[in-house]
Design a protein around this motif. Structure first.
Motif, PDB file in Angstrom:
ATOM      1  N   ALA A 135      32.755  44.060  25.617  1.00 55.06           N
ATOM      2  CA  ALA A 135      32.757  42.759  26.287  1.00 55.06           C
ATOM      3  C   ALA A 135      34.183  42.314  26.601  1.00 55.06           C
ATOM      4  O   ALA A 135      34.473  41.848  27.713  1.00 55.06           O
ATOM      5  N   LEU A 136      35.076  42.489  25.637  1.00 59.81           N
ATOM      6  CA  LEU A 136      36.472  42.120  25.878  1.00 59.81           C
ATOM      7  C   LEU A 136      37.134  43.065  26.879  1.00 59.81           C
ATOM      8  O   LEU A 136      37.975  42.643  27.676  1.00 59.81           O
ATOM      9  N   LEU A 137      36.751  44.337  26.849  1.00 60.17           N
ATOM     10  CA  LEU A 137      37.278  45.298  27.829  1.00 60.17           C
ATOM     11  C   LEU A 137      36.895  44.879  29.244  1.00 60.17           C
ATOM     12  O   LEU A 137      37.737  44.867  30.149  1.00 60.17           O
ATOM     13  N   SER A 138      35.647  44.510  29.441  1.00 59.53           N
ATOM     14  CA  SER A 138      35.193  44.074  30.759  1.00 59.53           C
ATOM     15  C   SER A 138      35.968  42.846  31.223  1.00 59.53           C
ATOM     16  O   SER A 138      36.436  42.781  32.366  1.00 59.53           O
ATOM     17  N   ASP A 139      36.107  41.860  30.329  1.00 60.23           N
ATOM     18  CA  ASP A 139      36.893  40.667  30.670  1.00 60.23           C
ATOM     19  C   ASP A 139      38.310  41.055  31.056  1.00 60.23           C
ATOM     20  O   ASP A 139      38.856  40.564  32.051  1.00 60.23           O
ATOM     21  N   ASN A 140      38.904  41.940  30.271  1.00 58.21           N
ATOM     22  CA  ASN A 140      40.274  42.358  30.531  1.00 58.21           C
ATOM     23  C   ASN A 140      40.410  43.054  31.884  1.00 58.21           C
ATOM     24  O   ASN A 140      41.365  42.808  32.620  1.00 58.21           O
ATOM     25  N   LEU A 141      39.462  43.901  32.216  1.00 57.63           N
ATOM     26  CA  LEU A 141      39.536  44.624  33.487  1.00 57.63           C
ATOM     27  C   LEU A 141      39.429  43.683  34.684  1.00 57.63           C
ATOM     28  O   LEU A 141      40.126  43.865  35.686  1.00 57.63           O
ATOM     29  N   PHE A 142      38.583  42.672  34.576  1.00 56.38           N
ATOM     30  CA  PHE A 142      38.440  41.721  35.678  1.00 56.38           C
ATOM     31  C   PHE A 142      39.577  40.701  35.722  1.00 56.38           C
ATOM     32  O   PHE A 142      39.979  40.268  36.797  1.00 56.38           O
ATOM     33  N   CYS A 143      40.069  40.310  34.564  1.00 58.47           N
ATOM     34  CA  CYS A 143      41.091  39.252  34.504  1.00 58.47           C
ATOM     35  C   CYS A 143      42.513  39.794  34.456  1.00 58.47           C
ATOM     36  O   CYS A 143      43.460  39.032  34.580  1.00 58.47           O
ATOM     37  N   ASP A 144      42.666  41.111  34.246  1.00 61.11           N
ATOM     38  CA  ASP A 144      43.974  41.757  34.212  1.00 61.11           C
ATOM     39  C   ASP A 144      44.916  41.089  33.208  1.00 61.11           C
ATOM     40  O   ASP A 144      46.044  40.736  33.528  1.00 61.11           O
ATOM     41  N   TRP A 145      44.422  40.930  31.991  1.00 64.03           N
ATOM     42  CA  TRP A 145      45.222  40.306  30.937  1.00 64.03           C
ATOM     43  C   TRP A 145      46.229  41.265  30.320  1.00 64.03           C
ATOM     44  O   TRP A 145      47.123  40.843  29.606  1.00 64.03           O
ATOM     45  N   GLY A 146      46.055  42.539  30.532  1.00 61.90           N
ATOM     46  CA  GLY A 146      46.979  43.520  29.970  1.00 61.90           C
ATOM     47  C   GLY A 146      46.400  44.205  28.746  1.00 61.90           C
ATOM     48  O   GLY A 146      45.580  43.644  28.015  1.00 61.90           O
ATOM     49  N   TRP A 147      46.840  45.440  28.550  1.00 54.94           N
ATOM     50  CA  TRP A 147      46.307  46.260  27.464  1.00 54.94           C
ATOM     51  C   TRP A 147      46.735  45.766  26.101  1.00 54.94           C
ATOM     52  O   TRP A 147      45.977  45.856  25.138  1.00 54.94           O
ATOM     53  N   ASP A 148      47.964  45.252  25.987  1.00 53.88           N
ATOM     54  CA  ASP A 148      48.402  44.725  24.686  1.00 53.88           C
ATOM     55  C   ASP A 148      47.474  43.615  24.216  1.00 53.88           C
ATOM     56  O   ASP A 148      47.028  43.616  23.072  1.00 53.88           O
ATOM     57  N   LEU A 149      47.180  42.686  25.107  1.00 57.01           N
ATOM     58  CA  LEU A 149      46.317  41.567  24.739  1.00 57.01           C
ATOM     59  C   LEU A 149      44.912  42.064  24.395  1.00 57.01           C
ATOM     60  O   LEU A 149      44.317  41.603  23.415  1.00 57.01           O
ATOM     61  N   LEU A 150      44.401  43.016  25.155  1.00 57.05           N
ATOM     62  CA  LEU A 150      43.081  43.563  24.860  1.00 57.05           C
ATOM     63  C   LEU A 150      43.036  44.130  23.448  1.00 57.05           C
ATOM     64  O   LEU A 150      42.119  43.835  22.682  1.00 57.05           O
ATOM     65  N   PHE A 151      44.011  44.942  23.090  1.00 60.00           N
ATOM     66  CA  PHE A 151      43.969  45.593  21.781  1.00 60.00           C
ATOM     67  C   PHE A 151      44.267  44.628  20.640  1.00 60.00           C
ATOM     68  O   PHE A 151      43.709  44.774  19.546  1.00 60.00           O
ATOM     69  N   ILE A 152      45.095  43.631  20.879  1.00 56.90           N
ATOM     70  CA  ILE A 152      45.330  42.621  19.842  1.00 56.90           C
ATOM     71  C   ILE A 152      44.060  41.814  19.607  1.00 56.90           C
ATOM     72  O   ILE A 152      43.605  41.649  18.473  1.00 56.90           O
TER      73      ILE A 152
END
Length: 130
Positions: free
Chosen positions: A92-109
């Motif tokens: 779910a967070l991966l999908s949000d990250n891909l659409f919102c382009d928050w960055g990989w660091d933020l996704l993994f944190i």
């Protein structure tokens, strides 16, 4: 469902979050990923109240699943926590990250905290209820 287990799991989620987002672990990197500083984050009061509520809801959800599927071992408790974290929360967070382009660091944190939190909640609910 054990009320004590839910309360302990809620506290575990909050303590882990306090440590996870502190300068000791990932706090500085998290703020950098957000483009924020301590000064620009604003008051933590409302986010903390919301976080307690979110942690409580997660703990209740994990406890309900424990009850429904009859978790009766450490292995099943660990597996449930990992399945919730890696197969529901992370995607779910991966999908949000891909659409919102928050960055990989933020996704993994963010996802690292959420996955570890639900695993620890699951284990706590098992140990207290066992």
């Amino acid at each position: 469902m054990s009320i004590v287990g839910v309360l302990v799991a809620t506290v575990i989620g909050m303590v882990l979050g306090a440590l996870w987002y502190s300068p000791v672990l990932f706090g500085n990197r998290w703020m950098q990923s957000l483009g924020k500083t301590r000064e620009t984050l604003g008051s933590p009061t409302l986010p903390m109240i919301g976080s307690v509520f979110a942690s409580l809801l997660s703990a209740i959800g994990v406890a309900l699943l424990h009850s429904w599927i009859g978790v009766d071992s450490f292995t099943l408790s660990l597996g449930l926590g990992l399945a919730l974290g890696l197969l529901i929360i992370f995607p779910a967070l991966l999908s949000d990250n891909l659409f919102c382009d928050w960055g990989w660091d933020l996704l993994f944190i963010q996802s690292g905290y959420r996955v570890l939190s639900v695993v620890l909640m699951s284990l706590a609910i098992y140990w207290i209820g066992a």
